[in-house]
Design a protein around this motif. Sequence first.
Motif, short mmCIF file in Angstrom:
data_model
loop_
_atom_site.label_atom_id
_atom_site.label_comp_id
_atom_site.label_asym_id
_atom_site.label_seq_id
_atom_site.Cartn_x
_atom_site.Cartn_y
_atom_site.Cartn_z
N GLU A 99 0.89 -1.76 -0.74
CA GLU A 99 -0.23 0.19 -0.26
C GLU A 99 0.87 1.42 0.02
O GLU A 99 0.72 1.93 -0.81
CB GLU A 99 -1.02 -0.16 1.11
N ARG A 100 2.17 1.85 0.76
CA ARG A 100 2.62 2.44 0.88
C ARG A 100 3.46 2.71 -0.43
O ARG A 100 3.42 4.20 -0.75
CB ARG A 100 3.60 2.45 2.39
N VAL A 101 3.89 1.60 -1.69
CA VAL A 101 5.05 2.21 -2.30
C VAL A 101 3.73 2.41 -3.89
O VAL A 101 4.88 2.75 -4.72
CB VAL A 101 5.36 0.44 -2.63
N LEU A 102 2.53 1.92 -3.34
CA LEU A 102 1.97 2.14 -4.64
C LEU A 102 1.13 3.96 -3.82
O LEU A 102 1.51 4.41 -5.09
CB LEU A 102 0.17 1.80 -4.72
N ALA A 103 1.33 3.91 -2.87
CA ALA A 103 0.90 5.92 -2.61
C ALA A 103 1.86 6.12 -3.07
O ALA A 103 2.15 8.11 -3.91
CB ALA A 103 0.14 5.51 -1.65
N ALA A 104 3.39 6.11 -2.89
CA ALA A 104 3.76 6.74 -3.56
C ALA A 104 4.56 7.26 -4.52
O ALA A 104 4.53 8.55 -4.58
CB ALA A 104 5.63 5.96 -2.22
N CYS A 105 4.28 6.08 -5.46
CA CYS A 105 4.26 6.05 -6.83
C CYS A 105 3.62 6.87 -7.19
O CYS A 105 4.12 7.78 -8.04
CB CYS A 105 4.55 4.35 -7.06
N GLN A 106 2.28 6.15 -6.75
CA GLN A 106 0.97 8.17 -7.59
C GLN A 106 1.67 8.91 -7.30
O GLN A 106 0.82 9.79 -7.87
CB GLN A 106 0.09 7.13 -6.85
N GLN A 107 2.24 9.58 -6.01
CA GLN A 107 2.46 10.88 -5.51
C GLN A 107 2.95 11.95 -6.89
O GLN A 107 3.28 12.77 -7.33
CB GLN A 107 2.92 11.08 -4.54
N SER A 108 3.89 10.72 -7.70
CA SER A 108 4.50 11.34 -8.09
C SER A 108 4.18 11.01 -9.59
O SER A 108 5.39 11.16 -10.80
CB SER A 108 6.25 11.43 -8.12
N SER A 109 3.38 10.32 -10.27
CA SER A 109 2.89 9.78 -11.58
C SER A 109 1.66 10.05 -12.37
O SER A 109 0.60 10.31 -11.87
CB SER A 109 3.23 8.35 -11.32
N GLN A 110 1.52 10.81 -13.23
CA GLN A 110 0.33 11.28 -13.53
C GLN A 110 -0.48 10.18 -14.46
O GLN A 110 -1.49 10.06 -15.47
CB GLN A 110 1.10 12.42 -14.95
#
Length: 404
Positions: free
Chosen positions: A365-376
């Motif tokens: 869950e953490r890794v998906l949230a972190a990645c999505q913060q910087s990806s369109q």
Amino acid sequence: MSNLAHRNTAMHFPSLTKLARQFGLALACMGLGCAGITHAAELDTTINEQVLMLPVVSSNGSHLQFETTIYKPAGDGPFPLLLMNHGKERGNPNQQKRDRFLAMSREFVKRGYAVAVPMRKGFSKSGGYYSDYGCNMKDNGQLQADDVQAALSALVRQSWVDPERIVIAGQSYGGLATLAFGTRHFPGVRGLLNFAGGLRIDGGSCDWRENLVTAFRYYAGKTILPSLWFYGANDSYFNSSLAGKLLQAYQAAGGRAQLVSFGNFKSDAHGLAGSCDGVAVWWPETERFLQSVGMPTAEIFTLPTSPKLVATNFAAIDNVAAVPYLSQAGREAYRNFLAKSTPRAFALSNSGQWSWAEEGDDPVERVLAACQQSSQTTCQLYAVDKDVVWSESSVTSAPQASGN
């Protein structure tokens, strides 16, 4: 921001590395925005997780609410209670995330316990303001113990809590608070669990180690409760030498304590309590301790398990060249990821953004949230633990943000 897809350097944000040091987890990400992640964790329904604002009365008589995570078995109870106390990150306590201690909580819930993890005054979303006494470790612990007492006083009024069967536990600063709370002689509390308890002060002239020894000596002279301690050799905060001095002072003052010095644990033994792999280290001794104070230890509930992600045949886990969309910096990050401990996860998007996470509560869950913060575009899991779970067919585009 379109330039994010072209960045080729990793950005490691202080709030996340602080979390790593304190709770045995790590997360790295590429792109902007990771430090401000506000993604709310989904509740773990397998152990009936809920988050409530617990009304408490502070030691000065003020009425506050403590953000409290609760786990319970099925049914109405009353259940024996484990109250677990969190540590402190560097920085503003209001910015600290809610602690969950999922791995530990599962072990207790399946043995019929309710578990409560209250965030103390000024931490996370709890009311009031955090304060301390600087280098005075004895009073720091007692100040935190005031909040533990306030939370427990509210919890024992709940119909699902058995007020005669209570264990208090804590990690790091929460461990110091736990031993300080032992001086309170609260009815129904049978024992204390200390996971790397203490408080470290960096910089300045504070002799925090010696002040911890003084605090532990004082607590021992004021409590009759038995305690079980866990300190590892490679603890980045409190090493084996300091743990031995704390134990010696505690026992010399009449305290009943057993130290489990368990050697090295992963990259930092300070994260034992928050690691699912740590259960194998602390549970056997904890089981014996609980039995000695008349607390239950038999498993009486079978908990559902979360479905395991299915490994794909996309590539071998160590085939760095096969990972799609990554820049050279991203591939170097994936090589670093391969050296991390499980549980771990690596996520990426087709715009070239990536993140990895290890340890702690729910790295997926953490890794998906972190990645999505910087990806369109939508981030997808590439690898979880030792398996590649990537599927090209699952890649989709994330909705584009509107506005200027």
